[in-house]
Design a protein around this motif. Structure first.
Motif: not given
Lengths: 447, 303
Positions: A339-346, A428-437
């Motif tokens: 998303d706009v402000d997530t760091d994709g490298s992980q 469809l997950m906006y503005g939410k920090k997404i983790s592996y779990s």
């Protein structure tokens, strides 16, 4: 189905109409041709013929006959012309006058090896390729002399030993096969690298495009008209078509450039024709072999023409598509997590690591394409496209190809299913920090 | 005829229940408000109607039949999170979205030209979205939502992000569409923004529907006989009022006295005639509860 077509059309056209596509299309072949032609032209620039004066001091006096070992034995070529003189002082003064480029003095000593060559040069040093060629000729002539005098072989026998009249293709272990191997290694390495490069390039495009749609927030509008899976696969197929278009255009342009070069500079290409050795020819003359061996360019051409292109190209296209589908679906899933402000490298790292691993192993593969490592890397689906391409020119048993392809197809289906699950929730997950779990939970969702 | 009906629709994500047996009925041709605070489950319900997600349990009926894949062509959806391709031309984009909704390229173009004429934005045709202002982009989004002339229009938080001018334009266009026969669903947490235009509403709180029905009927049901009366300002107010009437609030505004009164039902006439004996009545009206108040009261009653 109709909607997938609409999606593919848009995705394809927007990409093909981009400036970067045009630039890549024209720049790619030009770069490739430059890489291909530079050695040929460099080779050609060096065509100034060297005059070497040979002073043979190895007069061999036997029972009833006196012969020189080396006199009149050197073979002149386009690059080197050999002349002979008996007097070393006279030869050196000719060299000082500048009438010749070098003087080769051959003396017999009591050391081992008993024959020594001395190279005198004038204003400029003799190039290392010329030196090594002279050295080669020296040892060849010596070898022939040993065979002739020590083993009493006739001229014909020596010729046979040097050039076994065996089938060029099947028994090439005994002929000039070293250089062909190099070409196979090169071809394998290049095609392996190209697969890596294309899969990465176009896979990353899928990821970028998916994440852009999410960040644009157009994706929810889209999925209210089409199924998320249709959207993802429309995109993946469109990018694949773009990549194939690009590759096809490259091939056409490269052929075009080569054709233009061929008509513009026929002399560069003409000598290859003279030296070609046909399979039908049962006995190959010494001159032919020597001329082939002496000319690296024609060697490359010969080596290249000894390769089974339909197999290599067919396999290349197959493994490119397979590798692309495998990675593009995963990259697509990752794109949906950004998303706009997530760091994709992980998220990108776990997917890129196997691909990078394959490219790290490339030198090992090229060095030993039949090793165990090479076998396993060409079976594991994540590294198979790169590893198998390195192995293909050397011949891979059919069952290994089948196993590798079969596993790839199974893995692609699994990856696509996994990617579709992640994708449809992720977009469809906006503005939410997404983790592996979190992602793991989505995989378990029904839909 | 109900254009849309959900029957005991439930949805869970992992252990979290997002919707719990939600049933709503939307009549054809009405404006329906799907109201509730953020996180109540409105968007999930809307996504199910748009077949972006599927319910775990329950059924959704469209025009009396089970919702089919093809029905999405009869639905127009403007999501809360909405955007456009930034690098794509406005017209191409709108036509593309309409094609995905099943329109032919030619038809989409024709209809788009009509709307561009109507909104007087013909010169945007070849512009890229990134060249447009936010308000302009919103107009385009609205057009793309309705271009395929859907029977059912769903707007999720429609007025968030719209400037007042555009919001008004949008409201009028939506009312026009309703007059032409379309059914509209508004989903919003901002109840004031839609209560005056909605015919029916459903209130959703914490994944459950807590109230549904015709707006007028609901207001009638929740009213407390509160009236607002405005009379010329004077000191001796209490003598004017009858015994069964309580002053909830009274404000002096220059020459006027504004009072909010609660009166026992049926005693209005007595009160008014009593006041009229002494002074004028400038204004007299019943105060109906706002949706917000009804919502709060419903939640209290449910607990």
């Amino acid at each position: 189905m109709n909607k997938i077509k609409i999606i593919i059309k848009r995705e394809y056209l927007t990409r093909v109409n981009k400036k970067s596509f045009l630039v890549m299309t024209f720049l790619g072949p030009i770069l490739i041709c430059l890489l291909m032609f530079t050695p040929i032209f460099l080779e050609n620039i060096e065509t100034e013929r060297l005059n070497i004066l040979v002073v043979d001091q190895t007069l061999n006096v036997s029972d009833n006959d006196s012969t020189y070992l080396f006199k009149n034995q050197f073979k002149s070529s386009d690059k080197i012309k050999f002349d002979y003189l008996d007097d070393i002082v006279a030869a050196q003064s000719i060299l000082k006058e500048g009438a010749v480029d070098g003087v080769l003095e051959i003396v017999k000593t009591n050391d081992t090896p008993p024959i020594k060559g001395f190279m005198y040069y004038g204003e400029s040093e003799i190039s290392s390729t010329t030196q090594s060629e002279i050295k080669n000729q020296l040892s060849n002539i010596l070898k022939n002399n040993i065979l002739r005098f020590d083993y009493g072989m006739a001229e014909k026998e020596i010729e046979w030993i040097n050039n076994p009249t065996v089938d060029f293709y099947t028994k090439n272990i005994f002929s000039g096969e070293e250089s062909y191997n190099e070409i196979k290694i090169l071809l394998g390495g290049v095609s392996g690298f190209l697969i890596y490069f294309f899969v990465f390039l176009f896979g990353a495009q899928v990821m970028k495009s998916v994440s852009e749609e999410k960040m644009n927030r157009i994706v929810e509008i889209l999925v209210s008209s089409v199924k998320p899976v249709e959207l993802l696969f429309g995109k993946i197929i469109a990018v694949a078509l773009v990549s194939l278009t690009q590759i096809a255009l490259w091939i056409v342009l490269i052929i075009g450039i080569v054709g233009v070069a061929q008509t513009t500079f026929p002399e560069v290409f003409s000598m290859q024709v003279e030296q070609s050795i046909t399979i039908e020819q049962r006995v190959i003359t010494v001159d032919q072999i020597n001329s082939v061996e002496n000319s690296p360019v024609s060697n490359i051409i010969k080596g290249l023409s000894a390769i089974n292109y339909p197999l290599v190209i067919g396999m290349f296209v197959f493994y490119f598509i397979m590798g692309y589908l495998l990675y593009a679906s995963l990259f697509g899933a990752i794109g949906s997590l950004l998303d706009v402000d997530t760091d994709g490298s992980q998220f990108t790292l776990p997917v890129t690591i196997p691909l990078i691993l394959a490219i790290i192993c490339l030198p090992i593969l090229m060095e030993n394409p039949t090793s165990n490592i090479a076998f396993w890397l060409s079976i594991i689906p994540f590294t198979a496209p790169v590893a198998m391409m390195v192995r293909i020119p050397f011949g891979v048993p059919i069952w290994e190809i089948c196993l590798s392809c079969g596993l790839m197809i199974i893995f692609i289906i699994l990856c696509i299913m996994l990617a579709a699950k992640i994708y449809r929730t992720g977009i469809l997950m906006y503005g939410k920090k997404i983790s592996y779990s979190e992602v793991w939970k989505w995989i378990k969702y029904r839909n | 005829m109900n254009i849309l009906e959900t029957i005991d629709v439930s949805k869970s994500y992992s252990s979290h229940k997002v919707l719990d047996k939600v049933s709503i009925k939307v009549k054809e041709g009405e404006i329906f408000g799907l109201l509730g605070p953020n996180g109540a489950g409105k968007t999930t319900l809307i996504r199910m109607i748009n077949q972006i997600t599927a319910p775990d349990e329950g059924e959704i009926l469209f025009l009396g039949e089970r919702l089919k894949r093809n029905d999405i062509q009869k639905i127009g959806y403007l999501p809360e999170e909405r955007g456009l391709y930034r690098k794509m031309k406005v017209s191409e984009q709108a036509i593309y979205l309409a094609e995905l909704k099943g329109l032919s390229n030619k038809e989409a173009k024709k209809r788009l030209e009509y709307w561009f004429d109507k909104f007087e934005i013909g010169d945007w045709w070849n512009k890229r979205v990134e060249e447009l202002s936010k308000g302009m982009a919103q107009k385009i989004q609205f057009i793309t939502t309705i271009l395929h002339e859907p029977k059912l229009l769903i707007f999720d938080e429609p007025f968030s992000g719209f400037d007042p001018l555009n919001a008004n334009l949008l409201k009028n266009e939506i009312l026009n569409l309703r007059d032409k026969g379309a059914t509209i669903i508004f989903s919003t947490h901002n109840m004031e923004s839609v209560e005056e235009i909605c015919d029916s509403i459903a209130l959703i709180n914490k994944s459950k529907k807590i109230l549904e029905g015709n707006v007028n009927e609901i207001k009638e049901k929740f009213k407390h006989n509160v009236f607002e009366i405005i009379i010329p300002n004077q000191e001796n107010v209490n003598s004017l009022l009858s015994e069964d009437c309580n002053i909830i609030n009274s404000v002096v505004d220059k020459e006027r006295l504004i009072m909010t009164l609660s009166i026992t039902e049926g005693n209005n006439a007595d009160l008014l005639s009593n006041i009229l004996k002494h002074t004028n009545i400038l204004s007299y009206k019943e105060i109906l509860p706002s949706m917000n108040n009804i919502f709060i009261e419903t939640i209290k009653n449910n607990e």
